[in-house]
Design an enzyme around this catalytic site. Sequence first.
Site, short mmCIF file in Angstrom:
data_model
loop_
_atom_site.label_atom_id
_atom_site.label_comp_id
_atom_site.label_asym_id
_atom_site.label_seq_id
_atom_site.Cartn_x
_atom_site.Cartn_y
_atom_site.Cartn_z
N ARG A 1 -3.58 4.11 -1.95
CA ARG A 1 -3.85 2.78 -2.80
C ARG A 1 -3.47 1.73 -2.28
O ARG A 1 -2.38 1.64 -1.73
CB ARG A 1 -3.25 3.21 -4.08
CG ARG A 1 -3.81 4.27 -4.95
CD ARG A 1 -3.15 4.35 -6.19
NE ARG A 1 -2.17 5.38 -6.03
CZ ARG A 1 -1.34 5.80 -7.22
NH1 ARG A 1 -1.62 5.58 -8.35
NH2 ARG A 1 -0.76 6.79 -6.93
N ALA B 1 0.92 -1.07 -0.03
CA ALA B 1 0.15 -0.02 0.11
C ALA B 1 0.66 1.49 -0.03
O ALA B 1 2.20 1.16 0.63
CB ALA B 1 -0.71 0.11 1.04
N CYS B 2 0.26 2.23 -0.64
CA CYS B 2 0.99 3.81 -0.48
C CYS B 2 0.02 4.56 0.16
O CYS B 2 -0.71 4.08 1.23
CB CYS B 2 1.22 4.26 -1.83
SG CYS B 2 -0.04 4.35 -2.75
N ILE B 3 0.19 5.58 0.32
CA ILE B 3 -0.56 6.64 1.02
C ILE B 3 -2.23 6.46 0.74
O ILE B 3 -2.90 6.53 1.66
CB ILE B 3 -0.26 7.91 0.55
CG1 ILE B 3 1.24 8.49 1.10
CG2 ILE B 3 -1.14 9.03 1.63
CD1 ILE B 3 1.58 9.77 0.42
#
Length: 522
Positions: A470, A466-468
Amino acid sequence: MSNIFNFEFFQRIGKTFMVVISLLPAAGLLLGIGTTLQSQYFIEYFPFLAGDGWQTVGSLMRAAGSAIFSNLGILFAIGIAGSWTGGKAAAGLSAFVGYLIMHTVIGVLVGATPDNVSNPGFTTELGIPTLQVGVFGGIIMGFVAAALYQKFHDFQLPEVLSFFGGSRFVPIVTAGASILLGVFFSFVWPFVQDSIFWVGNQLVGENTPPFYLFIYGLVERALIPFGLHHIFYIPIRFSEIGGTYTTLAGQLVSGDTAMYMAQLADRQMDSSVEITAGRFMTGKYPFVLFGIQAIALAMYHAAKPENKKAVGGLLFTAAATAFLTGITEPLEFTFLFAAPFLYVFHCLMAGLSFMLMYMFDVHVGYAGGAGFIDFTLFGILPGVGEPWWLVIIVGLIMAVVYYVVFRFAIAKWNLMTPGRGDSSSNKLTSKDEYKNRNNQSTGEQTQAEGVLAALGGEQNIKHIDACITRLRVSVHDKSAVNHDSLKDLGARGVLEVGNGIQAIYGPKAEILKNQINDIIEK
């Protein structure tokens, strides 16, 4: 090789970089507040800050923030190794050991000493005289340590040496590899360094064509839907490609971000220091602080009257989040799915914003996401003579253009932006509905269990991260992924990129990733 050069691989690299980049807002906050406390401009309005206690606090905060920006190489090494292997301590330790040995070998072979580190191309890393390899050395060492961990973490030695087997063997083999890497850098890097310095001079020189900044802003926004923008801007913001600067203390820093922070700190000590860095950051402020909000307002006004209440809550919350913190993806993805050509317009406007800020010679950096918090700390409060108000003027003009274009396009082509459709996918749910959806999911399932099922189950997942905003998932079979179920479970959009799936869940993406990993491990 075909599996290496694909979106999935580069997306994973981008997410790995974010482990270190996520440290910068905290470091920037410390540096920004510390610099502000010591700003003569600020002290004029609040004389009590001239006291020894406040000045000591300012010095400590500046030093704490500078410690991060001054050691990005080792942070990238440890962060990448740990992230790529799923948080394994042995990988991070191996990267740290390898980084020390690599730079020690480089320093010995090139003849770097404490007496000549001020020469061009030389520096110190954790007190070791060495070549100015910058974050590239840390990035390479991080991936080397991660690769060696994956290969040797279960390596078995003869019984008499079994204590050194398994994960304990990884630092040992990494130490050997780092010696070879140090030898390689010693002979090859000086030639690479000359090329990098040349590129840096083209990008950050006094006669840099404004069009270069337009291209930078356009490409940076265009890569966001694919999750590849980190790979694009990291060399410019954190390496010699973005330029170099020697601080008043004699330390050489590299990259637009580190240069800006160093120049801002030096300016408080010597008013003659000119701030030249920040050209690859300032252009983000006008469209983040004003353009995104105009887009939200246009979509709200274009929504059907009966949907405006539900739409307004989410749109204005997302707009406020973007304004304060610089996190723009929730709104950007909203119109990316509804009207891709409007996202093209947005990319062009981003390029124009960067070009105008460069042409107006405005230098306001950031450590987080170019929101109002960063703008206040690095633009308004330091009082270093930068014309930060031009950001507001340009931003307001851009906001008008954004609003007119989006409002016209939505009405002209009946675009299904939030609140304009009749189905649930064309309007936003209320906060209570969204909360219940996240908590209850489907029947007795938690949201994480539902998302896992919608992704095709545990057997369909190769890698999840995961990113910030997504959830990034590499899957074996994309046809087994149920896009509608993911949206019913709170996803604001679902993208298929390469062999992977990206589901936009906002800031909760990281929590979902951890919950899903816990389910899989159990």
